[in-house]
Design a protein around this motif. Structure first.
Motif, PDB file in Angstrom:
ATOM      1  N   ASN A 154      23.127  43.459  31.998  1.00 19.15           N
ATOM      2  CA  ASN A 154      21.457  42.829  31.190  1.00 19.15           C
ATOM      3  C   ASN A 154      21.784  42.492  29.319  1.00 19.15           C
ATOM      4  N   CYS A 155      22.415  43.787  28.955  1.00 22.40           N
ATOM      5  CA  CYS A 155      22.566  44.033  27.279  1.00 22.40           C
ATOM      6  C   CYS A 155      23.103  43.148  26.432  1.00 22.40           C
ATOM      7  N   ALA A 156      23.037  42.832  25.249  1.00 22.27           N
ATOM      8  CA  ALA A 156      23.888  41.665  24.603  1.00 22.27           C
ATOM      9  C   ALA A 156      24.962  42.139  24.014  1.00 22.27           C
ATOM     10  N   GLU A 157      25.735  43.653  24.341  1.00 23.49           N
ATOM     11  CA  GLU A 157      26.655  44.045  24.096  1.00 23.49           C
ATOM     12  C   GLU A 157      27.569  43.039  25.381  1.00 23.49           C
ATOM     13  N   THR A 158      27.441  43.730  26.594  1.00 19.80           N
ATOM     14  CA  THR A 158      28.303  42.502  27.592  1.00 19.80           C
ATOM     15  C   THR A 158      28.806  41.367  27.133  1.00 19.80           C
ATOM     16  N   PRO A 206      23.213  51.981  21.715  1.00 22.19           N
ATOM     17  CA  PRO A 206      23.203  51.482  22.673  1.00 22.19           C
ATOM     18  C   PRO A 206      22.333  51.981  23.973  1.00 22.19           C
ATOM     19  N   CYS A 207      21.935  51.139  24.850  1.00 26.97           N
ATOM     20  CA  CYS A 207      21.217  51.902  25.868  1.00 26.97           C
ATOM     21  C   CYS A 207      22.141  53.255  26.600  1.00 26.97           C
ATOM     22  N   SER A 208      21.845  53.824  27.462  1.00 25.94           N
ATOM     23  CA  SER A 208      22.944  54.039  28.139  1.00 25.94           C
ATOM     24  C   SER A 208      23.756  54.002  29.381  1.00 25.94           C
ATOM     25  N   ASN A 209      23.427  52.796  29.558  1.00 22.64           N
ATOM     26  CA  ASN A 209      24.068  51.760  30.882  1.00 22.64           C
ATOM     27  C   ASN A 209      25.171  51.377  29.417  1.00 22.64           C
ATOM     28  N   CYS A 210      25.323  51.216  28.498  1.00 28.82           N
ATOM     29  CA  CYS A 210      26.176  50.604  27.816  1.00 28.82           C
ATOM     30  C   CYS A 210      27.205  51.666  27.246  1.00 28.82           C
ATOM     31  N   ASN A 211      26.831  52.885  27.329  1.00 28.33           N
ATOM     32  CA  ASN A 211      27.778  54.239  27.372  1.00 28.33           C
ATOM     33  C   ASN A 211      28.751  54.275  28.061  1.00 28.33           C
TER      34      ASN A 211
HETATM   35 ZN   LIG Z   1      22.518  48.786  26.817  1.00 25.68          ZN
END
Ligand SMILES: [Zn+2]
Length: 321
Positions: free
Chosen positions: A260-264, A237-242
């Protein structure tokens, strides 16, 4: 001989044209593929609403593109006419209604319904991407000319509650350009994502930042397609998702906007479907007045953004497809 200015202009034109061609050709290829599938399918009712939604989403991204691409620009007059007979609604609402999600997210949903497991879905997605031959690589962030506008999402993600077998899929935003991303994120916060996810995204977008902390049985893994060997491989995961979702083991990367990320998308689906996960989540300052305030300012910026696009008609109230 061409002077430096002429060279620069020529280069700009080339990039500009290929940019337009890429969204056009990707939209066209994807729609043709879907129509083939639709014609083969014996149980058409099942697919109809998904196909209608995907067409609308592609047309919406076309019309908000800087070249204001109409459905006829993407499909040609003749093809547009025959598709309109089968699916009239997307042609009537592409410039009045907002999509709930980007075309790739809808495609992923169709694939999951058809193929079920994560392994099979990823395998089939890879062969579909190979078949469609989307024109340019996507494993890079959009540069300022965005000359590789494909509709493919760079990353997909699968999450679950380890106590159950259900899997939830998500895709990163399958659109390019800051404006399109802002519109899709703001619109998703208001109408698509689970309220907790929307709250986290909106709070970070407005800079106060309120993370979600899931129960330890939440599992989440993102995948990126390796174009050389055409297979999905795990990615951190990127730091935004963190920050948004307290996901551990993140990278330093954060060049995409919050949401933006798929995690969302997949975590939002998990929350909608799993009561245990909803009841065992920690959010620091989730209060009705706070979420209403965030929604009001999100709505205001979304309306402002939509009003700045001349090819959209009458979007002074928000309608969703
Ligand atoms: Zn992310």
């Amino acid at each position: 001989m061409m002077d430096a200015k002429g060279e620069k202009r020529k280069r700009f034109m080339k990039v500009h044209v290929s940019n337009k061609e890429n969204l056009k050709s990707c939209g066209f290829l994807l729609i043709l593929h879907l129509m083939e599938e639709f014609n083969k399918e014996p149980n058409k009712a099942k697919l109809r609403s998904h196909f209608s939604e995907i067409l609308h989403s592609i047309f919406f991204l076309g019309i908000i593109h800087e070249d204001s691409l109409t459905p006829e620009d993407i499909l040609s007059e003749k093809t547009a006419k025959s598709i309109r007979n089968e699916f009239p609604e997307p042609f009537m609402k592409f410039n009045t209604h907002l999509p709930k999600r980007t075309p790739f997210s809808i495609l992923l949903d169709i694939m999951q319904r058809k193929y079920g497991t994560k392994e099979k879905v990823m395998e089939e997605l890879c062969s579909l991407m190979e078949k469609l031959k989307f024109p340019v690589p996507i494993d890079r962030p959009a540069n300022k000319y965005q000359h590789y506008y494909t509709l493919e999402s760079t990353v997909i993600c699968v999450c679950s509650n380890s106590q159950h077998t259900d899997e939830y899929f998500g895709a990163s935003l399958g659109c390019r350009g800051k404006k399109a991303k802002r519109i899709m994120i703001n619109s998703s916060c208001l109408n698509t994502w689970h309220e907790y996810v929307s709250h986290a995204v909106m709070s970070f977008r407005h800079q106060e930042g309120d993370s979600l902390q899931f129960h330890e049985s939440m599992q989440c893994q993102a995948y990126i397609r390796d174009l050389k060997i055409n297979t999905y491989k795990e990615t951190r995961p990127c730091s935004n998702c963190n920050k948004l979702f307290s996901l551990p083991d993140c990278t330093e990367k954060e060049y995409n906007p919050y949401g933006n990320c798929a995690e969302t998308e997949c975590l939002s689906k998990l929350l909608f479907n799993d009561q245990f996960m909803r009841e065992n989540i920690t959010i620091r300052s989730y209060k009705p007045e706070e979420i209403n305030r965030l929604k009001a300012s999100t709505k205001e910026s979304l309306l402002k953004e939509l009003a700045s696009i001349p090819s959209l008609s009458n979007m002074n109230d928000l309608l969703f497809f």
